[in-house]
Design an enzyme around this catalytic site. Structure first.
Site, PDB file in Angstrom:
ATOM      1  N   TRP A 134       5.604 -21.553  24.290  1.00  0.00           N
ATOM      2  CA  TRP A 134       4.262 -21.388  24.843  1.00  0.00           C
ATOM      3  C   TRP A 134       3.485 -20.325  24.083  1.00  0.00           C
ATOM      4  CZ3 TRP A 134       2.840 -25.408  27.263  1.00  0.00           C
ATOM      5  CH2 TRP A 134       3.714 -26.113  28.102  1.00  0.00           C
ATOM      6  N   ASP A 180       0.130 -14.415  29.430  1.00  0.00           N
ATOM      7  CA  ASP A 180       0.355 -15.711  30.069  1.00  0.00           C
ATOM      8  C   ASP A 180       1.506 -15.500  31.059  1.00  0.00           C
ATOM      9  OD1 ASP A 180       1.098 -18.262  30.804  1.00  0.00           O
ATOM     10  OD2 ASP A 180       1.357 -19.026  28.764  1.00  0.00           O
ATOM     11  N   LYS A 239       3.752 -23.488  38.920  1.00  0.00           N
ATOM     12  CA  LYS A 239       5.122 -23.000  38.863  1.00  0.00           C
ATOM     13  C   LYS A 239       5.421 -22.082  40.041  1.00  0.00           C
ATOM     14  CE  LYS A 239       5.359 -24.276  34.197  1.00  0.00           C
ATOM     15  NZ  LYS A 239       4.598 -24.134  32.974  1.00  0.00           N
TER      16      LYS A 239
HETATM   17  C1  LIG Z   1       3.937 -24.383  31.928  1.00  0.00           C
HETATM   18  C2  LIG Z   1       3.434 -23.318  31.050  1.00  0.00           C
HETATM   19  C3  LIG Z   1       2.222 -23.440  30.355  1.00  0.00           C
HETATM   20  C4  LIG Z   1       1.386 -24.699  30.397  1.00  0.00           C
HETATM   21  O1  LIG Z   1       0.735 -24.782  31.599  1.00  0.00           O
HETATM   22  P1  LIG Z   1      -0.313 -25.947  31.951  1.00  0.00           P
HETATM   23  O2  LIG Z   1      -0.915 -25.455  33.224  1.00  0.00           O
HETATM   24  O3  LIG Z   1       0.474 -27.207  32.087  1.00  0.00           O
HETATM   25  O4  LIG Z   1      -1.294 -26.025  30.846  1.00  0.00           O
HETATM   26  C5  LIG Z   1       1.798 -22.368  29.603  1.00  0.00           C
HETATM   27  N1  LIG Z   1       2.520 -21.242  29.523  1.00  0.00           N
HETATM   28  C6  LIG Z   1       3.683 -21.086  30.162  1.00  0.00           C
HETATM   29  C7  LIG Z   1       4.435 -19.809  30.051  1.00  0.00           C
HETATM   30  C8  LIG Z   1       4.186 -22.121  30.955  1.00  0.00           C
HETATM   31  O5  LIG Z   1       5.347 -21.967  31.605  1.00  0.00           O
END
Ligand SMILES: *Cc1c(COP(=O)(O)O)cnc(C)c1O
Length: 361
Positions: A102, A171, A195
């Site tokens: 990511w 993030d 998540k």
């Molecule tokens: C799942 C995830 C993403 C992507 O998220 P979306 O909402 O599907 O765009 C980005 N960064 C991390 C750390 C993730 O776990």
């Protein structure tokens, strides 16, 4: 009805109490005689909901007046581009710490907009978080980007990087609200909801308002400009009302359990339950990452071979322990044990792991 223990990395398990509450008020939201997804996003009821969830977020994170909480669309992935569009000036450069797929994707998008630099990396296999001694920051970095928890590999920052007065961007898609954080040390935090805090459909962006004064002078489409969403309280266009409503219920649930310190305690106990099962298996299970960087949210490990791994997944499934398959390119097992996973779920998993190891080891 039999509920399973769902170890999916995302969309992920949600608190049963929250799911029940949604069911109870589904046909009649707040006495309006309609469901929450039928109300107008211009109604008082919706405005109050948005204000409530923003206030809960700020209070849980201990954020003061200088911060706003936005609910945007396009997932965390859209933030990969929106951050450099707003904050990476022509001729400037941003620092990225690479700790998983990511963060690599975040950097790739920034490279489409401007210039970046790698401030630290564990890219050879992403089995660890580069320690402070391996991090080096550009004194002029427009910002520093990190991924606080690496969903695929199962590492997590347990010590925040020391970046001086460079704006720190994180993030936190897979560990938002899993523990207390020094939230005001961050200029921007973002996280997809699906998540740790709700269903898919909204991305939370926590932003320090004073950083917006540094926004690049660039003529952006209106939806890509953070100021649009701040000005309109995340309702410039139709917001994902259902997701925001569910996030509010999840935040209430966290408050009811005692806030982020209590979440951290629960999460530490849960993670220890699974990691101990790995560590007492005599090498039958092998943790993917360096022990000091182990994630509280995503536990990754491998078994002796692919065949026994497939058997593990199949037999666990029969016991109501589902979605344990590791990320497609990584293989092995990944048990995602987000906030909503109860202690009883990880105990069932650890018990299964012990039995499986002694039957197959
Ligand atoms: C799942 C995830 C993403 C992507 O998220 P979306 O909402 O599907 O765009 C980005 N960064 C991390 C750390 C993730 O776990």
């Amino acid at each position: 009805m039999d509920r399973v223990y769902n170890f999916s990395a995302g969309p992920a398990t949600l608190p049963i109490e929250v799911l029940q509450e949604v069911g109870e008020e589904w046909l009649d939201f707040q006495g309006l005689g309609m469901s929450v997804v039928e109300i107008s996003h211009r109604s008082q009821a919706y405005k109050a909901l948005n204000a409530e969830v923003e206030a809960r977020f700020k209070s849980l994170l201990g954020l003061g007046d200088g911060y706003r909480v936005l609910f945007l669309q396009g997932g965390a992935t859209t933030q990969f581009g929106m951050i450099p569009l707003n904050f990476l000036p022509d001729g400037g450069s941003a620092d990225y710490v690479l700790t998983g797929n990511w963060s690599v994707k975040a950097q790739e998008d920034a490279d489409r907009i401007g210039q970046t630099r790698v401030a630290a990396s564990s890219a050879e296999a992403f089995r660890y978080i580069p320690p402070a001694s391996e991090q080096s920051y550009d004194p002029d970095a427009a910002y520093v980007h990190i991924t606080s928890n690496n969903t695929i590999y199962g590492t997590q920052f347990h010590e925040w990087p020391s970046v001086g007065d460079r704006p720190l961007v994180a993030d936190m898609s897979s560990d938002i609200l899993c523990r207390p954080i020094p939230a005001e040390d961050f200029a921007l935090i973002y996280a997809g909801a699906q998540k740790n805090i709700g269903p898919a459909g909204a991305t939370i962006v926590v932003i320090r308002e004073s950083w917006l004064e540094k926004r690049v002078d660039r003529n952006l489409p209106v939806m890509f400009d953070y100021r649009t969403h701040i000005k309109k309280d995340s309702a410039y266009n139709t917001p994902p009302v259902f997701t925001i409503y569910m996030i509010n219920l999840v935040l209430k649930w966290i408050e009811g359990l005692g806030g982020l310190a209590a979440m951290a305690q629960r999460n530490q106990k849960k993670a220890a339950t699974v990691y101990e099962a790995i560590d007492r298996s005599g090498g039958f299970y092998s943790g993917y990452v360096r022990p000091e960087d182990r994630s509280l949210m995503n536990v990754t490990f491998t078994l002796p071979d692919d065949e026994v791994t497939a058997k593990f997944i199949a037999e666990a499934g029969k016991e109501g322990l589902v979605n344990l398959k590791g990320y497609r390119s990584l293989g092995g097992i990944r048990a995602s044990i987000y906030n909503a996973m109860p202690q009883a779920g990880v105990e069932r998993l650890a018990d299964f792991m012990d039995r499986f190891a002694s039957d197959n080891g």
